[in-house]
Write a protein that holds these residues in place. Structure first.
Motif, PDB file in Angstrom:
ATOM      1  N   VAL A  71       2.152   2.356  15.854  1.00  0.00           N
ATOM      2  CA  VAL A  71       2.957   2.767  14.696  1.00  0.00           C
ATOM      3  C   VAL A  71       4.422   2.543  15.010  1.00  0.00           C
ATOM      4  N   GLU A  76      11.138   6.628   7.630  1.00  0.00           N
ATOM      5  CA  GLU A  76      10.159   6.702   6.539  1.00  0.00           C
ATOM      6  C   GLU A  76       8.785   7.169   7.009  1.00  0.00           C
ATOM      7  N   LEU A  77       8.644   7.403   8.307  1.00  0.00           N
ATOM      8  CA  LEU A  77       7.328   7.830   8.810  1.00  0.00           C
ATOM      9  C   LEU A  77       7.166   9.331   8.546  1.00  0.00           C
ATOM     10  N   THR A  78       6.801   9.645   7.313  1.00  0.00           N
ATOM     11  CA  THR A  78       6.611  11.045   6.915  1.00  0.00           C
ATOM     12  C   THR A  78       5.292  11.558   7.479  1.00  0.00           C
ATOM     13  N   THR A  80       2.852  12.596   5.807  1.00  0.00           N
ATOM     14  CA  THR A  80       1.792  12.010   4.975  1.00  0.00           C
ATOM     15  C   THR A  80       1.436  10.603   5.443  1.00  0.00           C
ATOM     16  N   ARG A  81       2.455   9.800   5.744  1.00  0.00           N
ATOM     17  CA  ARG A  81       2.176   8.437   6.215  1.00  0.00           C
ATOM     18  C   ARG A  81       1.428   8.467   7.539  1.00  0.00           C
ATOM     19  N   LEU A  82       1.783   9.411   8.395  1.00  0.00           N
ATOM     20  CA  LEU A  82       1.159   9.466   9.719  1.00  0.00           C
ATOM     21  C   LEU A  82      -0.267  10.012   9.643  1.00  0.00           C
ATOM     22  N   HIS A  85      -3.480  10.238   3.231  1.00  0.00           N
ATOM     23  CA  HIS A  85      -3.284  10.799   1.890  1.00  0.00           C
ATOM     24  C   HIS A  85      -4.564  10.603   1.079  1.00  0.00           C
ATOM     25  N   GLY A 104      -4.426   8.071   7.850  1.00  0.00           N
ATOM     26  CA  GLY A 104      -3.271   7.396   8.434  1.00  0.00           C
ATOM     27  C   GLY A 104      -3.501   7.160   9.913  1.00  0.00           C
ATOM     28  N   THR A 128       7.662  15.167  11.096  1.00  0.00           N
ATOM     29  CA  THR A 128       6.589  14.328  11.641  1.00  0.00           C
ATOM     30  C   THR A 128       6.419  14.607  13.139  1.00  0.00           C
TER      31      THR A 128
END
Ligand SMILES: Nc1ncnc2c1ncn2[C@@H]1O[C@H](COP(=O)(O)OP(=O)(O)OP(=O)(O)O)[C@@H](O)[C@H]1O
Ligand SMILES: [Mg+2]
Length: 297
Positions: A71, A76-78, A80-82, A85, A104, A128
């Motif tokens: 990764v 921008e690595l929120t 949720t992204r990690l 969702h 994710g 995060t």
């Protein structure tokens, strides 16, 4: 009731064997990172760009026979992204279900027992980092409307950071340092860098030597704040060879070397504050100086 996973040892010998095959030098670092990972620890790898952090980790993961989930750390690595969702269009039709959860990288790494490798870790938002901190402590996490995710026994976190990054490494909380082991990866010596560039480009030897000497001078030059990684030397060699072909030359003429070094290096180095001349002039001088030093040697 406890279903919490515990870390299982990894094949430390296999890890170091593959690293020796694929990574130039770096034997001490390979052994220490392999030992820490095998012992169930998480690792913070600190080193400037291009010092072989990703190359080493790929080799160690392959040697251990576990997947590597990579990764890119950025603002921008929120969480949720990690974590993952729920697929919004399916939620409209089916409501929230475990089946419409899109995992994710963290969830995938935990369930596959992978090494989660987060580059530029110090750029990751604090929320995060806190999610990761929780996972390191518990080896499990609760995902709303999906359920509990438990890490397989081979799951580990490796976070890479560049100490020169303007964002700074101070953003990483002491709690995370306390739950990880830190291994520094500095620039390699000239002999190792020659081997890295030779392996990446296949020569010719005199051009490789000059490109390596050039990037080494950039790292310790009064007009530059940040010098070039070994990538700059690799790029110089590859571009110079192509340029020589397109110009119909046998060897690498001086103007060709300069053009290649300018293209490869001027974007990779950073001028020092108050530098009095353009970066092109500085790089051209350094390329010339490298040639002189090697000519005298
Ligand atoms: N010790 C090494 N052995 C083999 N190749 C190397 C070594 N060090 C660097 N390289 C080569 O240099 C390039 C950069 O290496 P790598 O991507 O592993 O660096 P990195 O530390 O992950 O960089 P970044 O911090 O920018 O992500 C790659 O082409 C890689 O093959
Ligand atoms: Mg990398």
């Amino acid at each position: 009731m406890s279903t919490t996973s515990t870390a299982r040892r990894l094949d430390v010998t296999g890890m170091v064997r593959v690293a020796r095959e694929r990574v130039v030098a770096r034997i001490r670092e390979a052994e220490v990172v392999a030992a820490a990972l095998s012992a169930g620890r998480n690792v913070l790898l600190e080193g400037p760009p291009g010092t072989g952090k990703t190359t080493l980790l790929r080799a160690l993961a392959d040697g251990a026979g576990v997947p590597l989930v990579l990764v890119e750390g950025n603002a921008e690595l929120t969480p949720t992204r990690l974590v993952g969702h729920h697929d919004a269009s399916r939620v409209l039709v089916e409501d929230y279900r475990a089946e419409n959860f899109v995992p994710g990288p963290l969830t995938r790494a935990m369930t596959e027992g992978a090494i989660l490798y987060v580059e530029e870790f110090n750029r990751v938002p604090e929320e995060t980092m806190n999610v990761l901190l929780g996972v390191l402590s518990e080896r499990e996490m609760h995902v709303p409307r999906f359920g509990r995710v438990t890490a397989r026994p081979t799951f580990r976190l490796v976070a890479a950071m560049n100490p020169f990054d303007a964002v700074g490494t101070a953003r990483v909380t002491p709690a995370l340092y306390d739950r990880s082991c830190r291994v520094a990866m500095g620039y390699q010596d000239e002999e190792s860098e020659l081997a890295v560039v030779t392996a990446a480009t296949e020569g010719p030897a005199d051009l490789v030597a000059r490109a390596v000497r050039t990037v080494r001078i950039t790292r310790d030059h009064s007009e530059l704040r940040i010098g070039s990684s070994v990538r700059g030397a690799i790029d110089t060699v590859l571009i110079a060879r192509e340029l020589a072909t397109v110009r119909g030359h046998e060897g690498i003429e001086d103007a060709t070397g300069v053009d290649a070094a300018l293209a490869a290096l001027t974007g990779k180095v950073t001028l020092a504050d108050g530098a009095a001349r353009p970066v092109e002039d500085v790089v051209t001088d350094i390329w010339r100086r490298a040639g002189e030093e090697l000519g005298k040697a």
